[in-house]
Design a protein around this motif. Sequence first.
Motif, PDB file in Angstrom:
ATOM      1  N   ALA A  81       0.816  -1.216   0.000  1.00 17.88           N
ATOM      2  CA  ALA A  81       0.000   0.000   0.000  1.00 17.88           C
ATOM      3  C   ALA A  81       0.853   1.271   0.000  1.00 17.88           C
ATOM      4  O   ALA A  81       0.328   2.376   0.098  1.00 17.88           O
ATOM      5  N   GLY A  82       2.174   1.100  -0.102  1.00 18.39           N
ATOM      6  CA  GLY A  82       3.059   2.257  -0.133  1.00 18.39           C
ATOM      7  C   GLY A  82       3.326   2.866   1.222  1.00 18.39           C
ATOM      8  O   GLY A  82       3.738   4.032   1.317  1.00 18.39           O
ATOM      9  N   ALA A  83       3.118   2.093   2.286  1.00 24.47           N
ATOM     10  CA  ALA A  83       3.338   2.606   3.637  1.00 24.47           C
ATOM     11  C   ALA A  83       4.826   2.692   3.947  1.00 24.47           C
ATOM     12  O   ALA A  83       5.652   2.021   3.339  1.00 24.47           O
ATOM     13  N   ASP A  84       5.152   3.536   4.919  1.00 22.72           N
ATOM     14  CA  ASP A  84       6.493   3.547   5.497  1.00 22.72           C
ATOM     15  C   ASP A  84       6.465   2.524   6.621  1.00 22.72           C
ATOM     16  O   ASP A  84       5.748   2.697   7.604  1.00 22.72           O
ATOM     17  N   VAL A  85       7.231   1.439   6.490  1.00 25.84           N
ATOM     18  CA  VAL A  85       7.099   0.281   7.360  1.00 25.84           C
ATOM     19  C   VAL A  85       8.353   0.076   8.217  1.00 25.84           C
ATOM     20  O   VAL A  85       9.475   0.233   7.737  1.00 25.84           O
ATOM     21  N   ILE A  86       8.135  -0.293   9.467  1.00 23.69           N
ATOM     22  CA  ILE A  86       9.208  -0.690  10.375  1.00 23.69           C
ATOM     23  C   ILE A  86       8.936  -2.111  10.849  1.00 23.69           C
ATOM     24  O   ILE A  86       7.847  -2.406  11.343  1.00 23.69           O
ATOM     25  N   GLU A  87       9.908  -2.995  10.680  1.00 23.66           N
ATOM     26  CA  GLU A  87       9.799  -4.368  11.148  1.00 23.66           C
ATOM     27  C   GLU A  87      10.766  -4.623  12.298  1.00 23.66           C
ATOM     28  O   GLU A  87      11.935  -4.263  12.229  1.00 23.66           O
ATOM     29  N   ASN A  88      10.247  -5.205  13.370  1.00 21.71           N
ATOM     30  CA  ASN A  88      11.062  -5.705  14.470  1.00 21.71           C
ATOM     31  C   ASN A  88      12.042  -4.664  15.026  1.00 21.71           C
ATOM     32  O   ASN A  88      13.255  -4.901  15.117  1.00 21.71           O
ATOM     33  N   PRO A  89      11.556  -3.502  15.434  1.00 25.65           N
ATOM     34  CA  PRO A  89      12.479  -2.463  15.934  1.00 25.65           C
ATOM     35  C   PRO A  89      13.207  -2.851  17.211  1.00 25.65           C
ATOM     36  O   PRO A  89      14.284  -2.311  17.496  1.00 25.65           O
ATOM     37  N   ALA A  90      12.655  -3.783  17.988  1.00 21.41           N
ATOM     38  CA  ALA A  90      13.311  -4.193  19.231  1.00 21.41           C
ATOM     39  C   ALA A  90      14.367  -5.261  18.998  1.00 21.41           C
ATOM     40  O   ALA A  90      15.079  -5.638  19.932  1.00 21.41           O
ATOM     41  N   GLY A  91      14.452  -5.761  17.775  1.00 22.91           N
ATOM     42  CA  GLY A  91      15.433  -6.803  17.487  1.00 22.91           C
ATOM     43  C   GLY A  91      15.107  -8.129  18.150  1.00 22.91           C
ATOM     44  O   GLY A  91      15.999  -8.872  18.543  1.00 22.91           O
ATOM     45  N   GLY A  92      13.830  -8.431  18.270  1.00 22.97           N
ATOM     46  CA  GLY A  92      13.395  -9.666  18.918  1.00 22.97           C
ATOM     47  C   GLY A  92      12.244  -9.398  19.859  1.00 22.97           C
ATOM     48  O   GLY A  92      11.425  -8.503  19.626  1.00 22.97           O
ATOM     49  N   LEU A  93      12.165 -10.159  20.942  1.00 19.98           N
ATOM     50  CA  LEU A  93      11.081 -10.007  21.902  1.00 19.98           C
ATOM     51  C   LEU A  93      11.238  -8.723  22.722  1.00 19.98           C
ATOM     52  O   LEU A  93      12.351  -8.320  23.042  1.00 19.98           O
ATOM     53  N   LEU A  94      10.101  -8.134  23.064  1.00 21.59           N
ATOM     54  CA  LEU A  94      10.081  -6.966  23.944  1.00 21.59           C
ATOM     55  C   LEU A  94       9.512  -7.418  25.288  1.00 21.59           C
ATOM     56  O   LEU A  94       8.340  -7.768  25.397  1.00 21.59           O
ATOM     57  N   ALA A  95      10.359  -7.448  26.310  1.00 20.89           N
ATOM     58  CA  ALA A  95       9.973  -7.969  27.617  1.00 20.89           C
ATOM     59  C   ALA A  95       9.203  -6.937  28.429  1.00 20.89           C
ATOM     60  O   ALA A  95       9.137  -5.749  28.093  1.00 20.89           O
ATOM     61  N   SER A  96       8.637  -7.398  29.523  1.00 17.97           N
ATOM     62  CA  SER A  96       7.872  -6.534  30.424  1.00 17.97           C
ATOM     63  C   SER A  96       8.694  -5.332  30.866  1.00 17.97           C
ATOM     64  O   SER A  96       9.860  -5.464  31.240  1.00 17.97           O
ATOM     65  N   GLY A  97       8.084  -4.158  30.797  1.00 18.39           N
ATOM     66  CA  GLY A  97       8.744  -2.937  31.243  1.00 18.39           C
ATOM     67  C   GLY A  97       9.730  -2.352  30.266  1.00 18.39           C
ATOM     68  O   GLY A  97      10.236  -1.251  30.486  1.00 18.39           O
ATOM     69  N   GLU A  98      10.014  -3.057  29.180  1.00 19.00           N
ATOM     70  CA  GLU A  98      10.982  -2.553  28.203  1.00 19.00           C
ATOM     71  C   GLU A  98      10.300  -1.712  27.124  1.00 19.00           C
ATOM     72  O   GLU A  98       9.101  -1.812  26.890  1.00 19.00           O
ATOM     73  N   SER A  99      11.111  -0.877  26.471  1.00 24.31           N
ATOM     74  CA  SER A  99      10.618  -0.006  25.405  1.00 24.31           C
ATOM     75  C   SER A  99      11.511  -0.122  24.184  1.00 24.31           C
ATOM     76  O   SER A  99      12.686  -0.492  24.279  1.00 24.31           O
TER      77      SER A  99
END
Length: 224
Positions: A81-99
Amino acid sequence: MTNKHFITAGLLGLFSATTQAQDLTVTVTNLTHNIYFTPIIAGAHDSATEIFETTTAATAELEELAEGGDISGVSSILGNAGADVIENPAGGLLASGESTSFVLSNSSGNDYLSVAAMMLPTNDAFIGLDSWEIPSEAGTYTVFLNAYDAGTEVNDELAASIPAFPGGDAGSGGSGVTTEISNATVHIHPGVVGDDDAEGGISDLDNSSHRWLNPVAKLTVVVK
């Protein structure tokens, strides 16, 4: 497009107005106690694009994300659809309390933001934001995300039905919370039942470790 999901949004700070916001920095924070988010997919897209819609059946792409954390299908929907896309910005799982933070551009009519990721351990729960209209005024905004149920898999809460237990605290021998899909459309997730029997009971989820309430994630969106 109107928002089709239940969110709470608030303006934290307002700076000088702009006629066309070009760039935004998005931070996703996991608000849960002991739940992980699988790789996140996010995109700035046009008004005709959506990655899910409540009260309708999940697409095959959403089912893959919600049941197994596979973001490739949703990424293709956004990319095509021509979107600006970001995949997996955390580089894997994002744990509790993390950003995790990332930058998107909403130029060329990509004025809507969508975000999704599977929640582990669950059967088919995912954090979701669909088609949130990006403010045209510069400032810092917050959006609290609910957990959604894709409606594609029975919420039996059994380890054999869940792709991974990142915390390594899976129970065993559960009989299953339910054997039926009560709602086969995308809807607000009813939550985890769990139990306190690590070797039996109705669930392989721990009711003192895996319980959660909405909202489950916070987005901080800085529009420049």
